[in-house]
Design a protein around this motif. Structure first.
Motif, PDB file in Angstrom:
ATOM      1  N   VAL A  62       0.872  -1.201   0.024  1.00 35.99           N
ATOM      2  CA  VAL A  62       0.087  -0.057   0.143  1.00 35.99           C
ATOM      3  C   VAL A  62       1.117   1.237  -0.135  1.00 35.99           C
ATOM      4  CG1 VAL A  62      -1.654   1.158   1.280  1.00 35.99           C
ATOM      5  CG2 VAL A  62      -2.124  -1.173   1.063  1.00 35.99           C
ATOM      6  N   ILE A  68      -3.508   2.530  -4.635  1.00 31.73           N
ATOM      7  CA  ILE A  68      -4.141   1.671  -3.842  1.00 31.73           C
ATOM      8  C   ILE A  68      -4.840   2.397  -2.494  1.00 31.73           C
ATOM      9  CG2 ILE A  68      -4.329  -0.275  -1.986  1.00 31.73           C
ATOM     10  CD1 ILE A  68      -1.977  -1.654  -3.597  1.00 31.73           C
ATOM     11  N   ALA A  71      -6.844  -1.981   1.809  1.00 30.23           N
ATOM     12  CA  ALA A  71      -6.731  -3.200   1.575  1.00 30.23           C
ATOM     13  C   ALA A  71      -7.278  -3.852   2.644  1.00 30.23           C
ATOM     14  CB  ALA A  71      -5.187  -3.432   1.529  1.00 30.23           C
ATOM     15  N   PHE A  80      -6.503  -5.661  -2.369  1.00 26.69           N
ATOM     16  CA  PHE A  80      -6.241  -4.641  -2.667  1.00 26.69           C
ATOM     17  C   PHE A  80      -6.996  -3.834  -3.237  1.00 26.69           C
ATOM     18  CE2 PHE A  80      -2.414  -7.223  -1.622  1.00 26.69           C
ATOM     19  CZ  PHE A  80      -2.145  -6.400  -0.612  1.00 26.69           C
ATOM     20  N   TYR A 214      -4.704   0.965   5.473  1.00 29.84           N
ATOM     21  CA  TYR A 214      -5.144   2.407   4.583  1.00 29.84           C
ATOM     22  C   TYR A 214      -4.188   3.451   4.998  1.00 29.84           C
ATOM     23  CZ  TYR A 214      -7.873   3.111   8.563  1.00 29.84           C
ATOM     24  OH  TYR A 214      -8.541   3.126   9.986  1.00 29.84           O
ATOM     25  N   VAL A 257       0.400   5.079   6.959  1.00 27.12           N
ATOM     26  CA  VAL A 257      -0.140   3.827   6.403  1.00 27.12           C
ATOM     27  C   VAL A 257      -0.513   2.806   7.783  1.00 27.12           C
ATOM     28  CG1 VAL A 257      -0.307   1.537   5.085  1.00 27.12           C
ATOM     29  CG2 VAL A 257       0.593   3.826   4.050  1.00 27.12           C
TER      30      VAL A 257
END
Ligand code: ATP
Ligand code: ATP
Ligand code: MG
Ligand code: MG
Length: 288
Positions: A62, A68, A71, A80, A214, A257
């Motif tokens: 990611v 993306i 996921a 994804f 994410y 992330v």
């Protein structure tokens, strides 16, 4: 440029552009992980190290592939999601799927020793398959995500009860399977509690909910952003100016992330995080 007389073979390549304006989901799944679990003595039903390794590889994917948006992972699989406006590789399926699969596999193997320091890998090495599916609207995408999380719940409740019967109850695998056949969720909860004093609700969230990955921005009040309707009405992706695009890229790169273990079936998760559906980066949370 002069072409060789062999160049015509290029025409044998088949086009595989994924349908425009649809949410692309690439799901990868570990090949022969039932055997791999036995080979490396994964704890049953949930080996925490193996889950953390899957999540670390997904986080790397990611982080590297900015298109993306989110996921979701459980067991030996990860899905994804690409925003419906994504133009990555001109939406060519084989390019997208093979890039995800190879990036994920590379990180899985690279990071193996961090999570299994005493168990070196040996051939056959872990590998993954992958496929891309297009979902036409937000409801379909959310139903897809809900399907995977519901699957996680159903499997985990079954596996937790099955392995409690085997590991704590001393029941053999065949008998455990018989005891569980035809039972409902309530029966399994009851069996766990009365036989083993296990309250399923107190099991770790990572086992019950799976893992969602994410970019993290500041949460918004639910009900203030009706993103889903606006996004579904978009015919063509909005053309951003070069400056806007650079700005979006910078904010994405700055975002952390996150690996989370939360309910993604209810509206609340999506309403608080409008950037997942709108594809517009939110505000970077202030350092605390
Ligand atoms: P295929 O190649 O068809 O995918 P497979 O053996 O990988 O075959 P799956 O249906 O993908 O079959 O199932 C994966 C298996 O790996 C399941 O039995 C699951 O319980 C096990 N598994 C995956 N991750 C873990 C984990 N972290 N801890 C314990 N078991 C795991
Ligand atoms: P894409 O991600 O679209 O595949 P790419 O940059 O990998 O982009 P390719 O069409 O795959 O593009 O081309 C690979 C490039 O790497 C070519 O320029 C090729 O000449 C060069 N290349 C590949 N292998 C070698 C090698 N062993 N030594 C030197 N150059 C190489
Ligand atoms: Mg598998
Ligand atoms: Mg699987």
């Amino acid at each position: 440029m002069a072409n060789s007389r062999f160049e015509y073979v290029k025409q044998f390549e088949q086009i595989d552009h994924l349908l425009p304006n649809t949410w692309i989901v690439v799901r990868i799944d570990g090949r022969g992980f039932t055997k791999l679990c036995a080979k490396y003595n994964f704890e049953k039903p949930n080996d925490r190290r193996a889950l953390d390794l899957m999540n670390a590889a997904a986080k790397a994917v990611v982080s590297e592939i900015h298109d993306i948006t989110i996921a979701y992972g459980v067991s030996d699989e990860f899905s994804f999601v690409f925003h419906k406006s994504s133009a990555l590789f001109e939406r060519r399926s084989s390019k997208i799927v093979s890039t995800i699969v190879s990036t994920f596999t590379a990180y899985y193997i690279h990071l193996w020793a961090t999570y299994f320091p005493d168990t070196p890998l040996s051939p056959p090495l872990p590998s993954f398959d992958g496929r891309a599916v297009c979902y036409p609207n937000v409801q379909n995408l959310r139903d897809y995500m809900s399907w995977r999380q519901a699957d996680c719940h159903i499997n985990n409740l079954y596996n937790t009860t099955f392995w409690s019967l085997v590991q704590i109850g001393g029941v053999n695998a065949k008998d455990a399977e018989k005891l569980l056949s035809g039972t409902l969720a309530a029966d399994k909860n009851e069996m766990l509690f009365s036989r083993f004093h296990i309250n399923y609700n107190n099991e770790p969230e990572i086992f019950k909910k799976g893992s969602v990955v994410y970019r993290d921005y500041e949460l918004v009040e639910p009900g203030t952003h009706d993103v889903a309707t606006a996004v579904d009405q978009l015919g063509e992706p909005v053309q951003q100016s070069k400056t806007q695009e650079d700005n979006i890229k910078k904010r994405r790169a700055k975002a952390r992330v996150l690996v989370d273990h939360v309910d993604i079936i209810k509206d609340d998760f999506w309403e608080r995080r409008p950037w997942l559906l709108s594809n517009k980066p939110g505000a970077i949370p202030k350092e605390t």
